[in-house]
Design a protein around this motif. Structure first.
Motif, PDB file in Angstrom:
ATOM      1  N   ARG A 163     -14.878  61.312  15.532  1.00  0.00           N
ATOM      2  CA  ARG A 163     -15.512  60.609  14.903  1.00  0.00           C
ATOM      3  C   ARG A 163     -16.961  60.710  15.407  1.00  0.00           C
ATOM      4  NH1 ARG A 163     -12.883  55.895  17.358  1.00  0.00           N
ATOM      5  NH2 ARG A 163     -12.501  54.141  14.999  1.00  0.00           N
ATOM      6  N   TYR A 164     -17.560  60.028  14.498  1.00  0.00           N
ATOM      7  CA  TYR A 164     -19.310  59.724  15.012  1.00  0.00           C
ATOM      8  C   TYR A 164     -19.513  57.930  14.242  1.00  0.00           C
ATOM      9  CZ  TYR A 164     -19.678  64.807  15.225  1.00  0.00           C
ATOM     10  OH  TYR A 164     -20.079  65.873  15.942  1.00  0.00           O
ATOM     11  N   LEU A 165     -19.940  57.239  14.906  1.00  0.00           N
ATOM     12  CA  LEU A 165     -20.823  56.059  15.277  1.00  0.00           C
ATOM     13  C   LEU A 165     -22.224  56.308  14.256  1.00  0.00           C
ATOM     14  CD1 LEU A 165     -20.077  53.331  17.587  1.00  0.00           C
ATOM     15  CD2 LEU A 165     -22.220  53.915  15.874  1.00  0.00           C
ATOM     16  N   CYS A 166     -22.208  55.565  13.225  1.00  0.00           N
ATOM     17  CA  CYS A 166     -23.404  55.425  12.093  1.00  0.00           C
ATOM     18  C   CYS A 166     -23.803  54.312  12.281  1.00  0.00           C
ATOM     19  CB  CYS A 166     -23.160  56.254  11.208  1.00  0.00           C
ATOM     20  SG  CYS A 166     -24.161  56.435   9.850  1.00  0.00           S
ATOM     21  N   ALA A 167     -24.834  53.535  12.805  1.00  0.00           N
ATOM     22  CA  ALA A 167     -25.496  53.118  12.794  1.00  0.00           C
ATOM     23  C   ALA A 167     -26.585  53.183  13.148  1.00  0.00           C
ATOM     24  CB  ALA A 167     -24.832  51.360  13.705  1.00  0.00           C
ATOM     25  N   ALA A 168     -27.964  51.785  12.697  1.00  0.00           N
ATOM     26  CA  ALA A 168     -29.752  52.554  12.981  1.00  0.00           C
ATOM     27  C   ALA A 168     -30.043  51.712  14.614  1.00  0.00           C
ATOM     28  CB  ALA A 168     -30.888  52.686  11.941  1.00  0.00           C
ATOM     29  N   GLU A 169     -30.012  51.011  13.337  1.00  0.00           N
ATOM     30  CA  GLU A 169     -30.867  49.619  14.038  1.00  0.00           C
ATOM     31  C   GLU A 169     -29.723  48.347  14.346  1.00  0.00           C
ATOM     32  OE1 GLU A 169     -34.544  47.579  13.433  1.00  0.00           O
ATOM     33  OE2 GLU A 169     -34.852  50.347  12.326  1.00  0.00           O
ATOM     34  N   GLU A 215     -25.363  65.473  18.253  1.00  0.00           N
ATOM     35  CA  GLU A 215     -24.278  66.519  17.625  1.00  0.00           C
ATOM     36  C   GLU A 215     -25.023  66.439  16.897  1.00  0.00           C
ATOM     37  OE1 GLU A 215     -20.548  65.810  17.844  1.00  0.00           O
ATOM     38  OE2 GLU A 215     -20.596  65.776  20.530  1.00  0.00           O
ATOM     39  N   LEU A 216     -25.298  65.676  15.313  1.00  0.00           N
ATOM     40  CA  LEU A 216     -25.716  66.252  14.265  1.00  0.00           C
ATOM     41  C   LEU A 216     -27.351  65.458  13.853  1.00  0.00           C
ATOM     42  CD1 LEU A 216     -23.225  63.861  11.429  1.00  0.00           C
ATOM     43  CD2 LEU A 216     -23.269  65.973  12.391  1.00  0.00           C
ATOM     44  N   ASP A 217     -27.800  65.760  14.963  1.00  0.00           N
ATOM     45  CA  ASP A 217     -29.613  66.107  14.637  1.00  0.00           C
ATOM     46  C   ASP A 217     -29.758  64.572  13.660  1.00  0.00           C
ATOM     47  OD1 ASP A 217     -31.833  66.329  14.859  1.00  0.00           O
ATOM     48  OD2 ASP A 217     -32.302  68.342  14.467  1.00  0.00           O
ATOM     49  N   LEU A 218     -29.275  63.569  13.589  1.00  0.00           N
ATOM     50  CA  LEU A 218     -29.552  62.799  12.629  1.00  0.00           C
ATOM     51  C   LEU A 218     -30.595  61.519  13.295  1.00  0.00           C
ATOM     52  CD1 LEU A 218     -29.044  61.409   9.422  1.00  0.00           C
ATOM     53  CD2 LEU A 218     -27.549  60.460  10.977  1.00  0.00           C
ATOM     54  N   SER A 219     -32.008  61.903  12.103  1.00  0.00           N
ATOM     55  CA  SER A 219     -32.829  60.701  12.334  1.00  0.00           C
ATOM     56  C   SER A 219     -32.516  59.425  11.577  1.00  0.00           C
ATOM     57  CB  SER A 219     -34.434  61.549  12.110  1.00  0.00           C
ATOM     58  OG  SER A 219     -34.053  61.947  13.366  1.00  0.00           O
ATOM     59  N   PHE A 220     -32.329  58.135  11.955  1.00  0.00           N
ATOM     60  CA  PHE A 220     -32.064  57.221  10.936  1.00  0.00           C
ATOM     61  C   PHE A 220     -33.383  56.448  10.792  1.00  0.00           C
ATOM     62  CE2 PHE A 220     -28.348  56.938  13.314  1.00  0.00           C
ATOM     63  CZ  PHE A 220     -27.456  56.807  12.884  1.00  0.00           C
ATOM     64  N   ARG A 221     -33.759  55.840   9.689  1.00  0.00           N
ATOM     65  CA  ARG A 221     -34.415  55.377   9.004  1.00  0.00           C
ATOM     66  C   ARG A 221     -35.082  53.769  10.009  1.00  0.00           C
ATOM     67  NH1 ARG A 221     -33.066  57.936   4.641  1.00  0.00           N
ATOM     68  NH2 ARG A 221     -34.087  58.870   3.494  1.00  0.00           N
ATOM     69  N   ASP A 222     -35.955  53.131   9.483  1.00  0.00           N
ATOM     70  CA  ASP A 222     -36.098  52.111  10.202  1.00  0.00           C
ATOM     71  C   ASP A 222     -35.488  50.789   9.100  1.00  0.00           C
ATOM     72  OD1 ASP A 222     -37.873  53.034  11.855  1.00  0.00           O
ATOM     73  OD2 ASP A 222     -39.195  52.307  11.742  1.00  0.00           O
ATOM     74  N   ILE A 223     -34.664  50.142   9.500  1.00  0.00           N
ATOM     75  CA  ILE A 223     -34.556  48.916   8.824  1.00  0.00           C
ATOM     76  C   ILE A 223     -34.822  48.266   7.583  1.00  0.00           C
ATOM     77  CG2 ILE A 223     -32.190  47.920   8.364  1.00  0.00           C
ATOM     78  CD1 ILE A 223     -31.372  49.844   8.704  1.00  0.00           C
TER      79      ILE A 223
END
Length: 352
Positions: free
Chosen positions: A245-251, A320-328
């Motif tokens: 699983r991958y928890l997906c939240a930025a801010e 693990e996915l090398d994901l950088s999130f956008r500023d909200i």
């Protein structure tokens, strides 16, 4: 070449799914997306207008509760992104409207993939709802957490997402199919919509702006931009090492923060953003009492979330996915602009 890979996306006209389809087409994949009724061409026309759709997007009709139609949809696909699932807070019949489509639909998709010789990975869209329905201010949520308190009578949407995801993992353990499963658990998904329909989370932003809320409540959410959620699905598909699983939240933003972003962005004047502070202990108790006058499931959600501080760790998806999130903050303003563009919100300076 990616053109050699066919990706099947269920629920192709959905908010997150549409952005995922666009991302796949941009990466040169062939895409087969399922829709409920092909005769409703106006509802899906925006998908056919995406760059690359002319020669690499196929829309097919499929019913999640009819495994036969799903077998045809996944046939020949190397990856299936199962993104179709109902999202509503107040359901007339939670079992019929939420749990059955989510649970049986997930099982049907997995069974169809098991019957196929082409599918090597399934990526399932789950939710924070499968982690908790009552945040604990003293606990940091991770991928190890499971919602153990929801039911048909208590936060039924959360319950539907929980039982659907659990059934997927049970299926993998018991059936040991020839494909792997990766799950994305987004939090509150906002951002511009590719289609005209209004999704539930963007509607919340509209409700803030139009005065639906009487004041600023003591509640916070983990926000994530829809484009980042779409990318997370694609990366989970592309990376062989992706697991679990991958928890997906930025801010994490309090309602007060969201209102400040909107007001500073020009949605205060001539709109009806809440200004009354209802975040104190006494005010929160009063609002919880008022929640009993709300529709049943809205009231339950308020009582299980008000006064609680959501905390979470998103390091796994970043690492693990090398994901950088956008500023909200910019995403919130883009959401508001998009609501105006689609006619869901009056433009600044117009009568309302």
């Amino acid at each position: 070449m990616n053109r050699n890979h066919l990706v099947c996306v269920t629920g192709g006209s959905g908010f997150i799914a549409a952005h995922t389809i666009r991302g796949l087409l941009e990466r040169d994949y062939r895409v087969r997306a399922t829709v409920r009724d092909l005769s409703r061409t106006a509802k899906y026309s925006f998908l056919n207008q995406l760059d690359g759709a002319g020669d690499r997007l196929e829309l097919v009709e499929a019913d999640l509760l009819q495994p036969g139609s799903l077998r045809e949809a996944v046939d020949g696909a190397s990856t299936v992104l199962h993104m179709a699932s109902p999202y509503t807070i107040n359901a007339e019949d939670p079992q019929r409207d939420l749990v059955a489509p989510a649970l049986e639909g997930t099982r049907s998709v997995l069974e169809a993939c098991r019957a196929s010789e082409s599918v090597s990975r399934v990526v399932l869209t789950s939710s924070i709802a499968a982690l908790t329905d009552e945040p604990d201010s003293n606990h940091v949520l991770t991928e190890q957490d499971w919602n153990s308190t929801s039911s048909l009578s208590r936060n039924p949407y959360h319950y539907s997402k929980t039982v659907a995801e659990r059934s997927a993992w049970t299926f993998m353990e018991e059936q040991r199919p020839g494909f792997s499963l990766v799950v994305i658990n987004p939090f509150m998904v906002i951002g511009p919509s590719l289609g005209p329909s209004l999704n539930t989370t963007n509607q919340m932003i509209r409700d803030f702006i139009t005065g639906v809320y009487p004041g600023i409540l003591d509640i916070n959410w983990g926000f994530v931009d829809v484009r980042d959620v779409a990318l997370a699905h694609i990366l989970a598909m592309e990376r062989p090492e992706a697991r679990g699983r991958y928890l997906c939240a930025a801010e994490n933003l309090h309602m007060r923060d969201v209102i400040t972003v909107l007001r500073d962005g020009g949605y205060g004047r001539n709109y009806r953003l809440p200004s009354m502070d209802l975040t104190g202990t006494a005010a929160t108790m009063f609002v919880k009492l008022l929640s009993w006058t709300q529709p049943k499931d809205t009231g339950t959600y308020m009582r299980t979330h008000l006064g609680r501080h959501l905390r979470y760790d998103n390091s796994k998806i970043r690492r693990e996915l090398d994901l950088s999130f956008r500023d909200i903050a910019p995403s919130i303003l883009e959401t508001a602009e998009d609501l105006v563009r689609w006619g869901h919100l009056p433009a600044p300076g117009t009568s309302r």
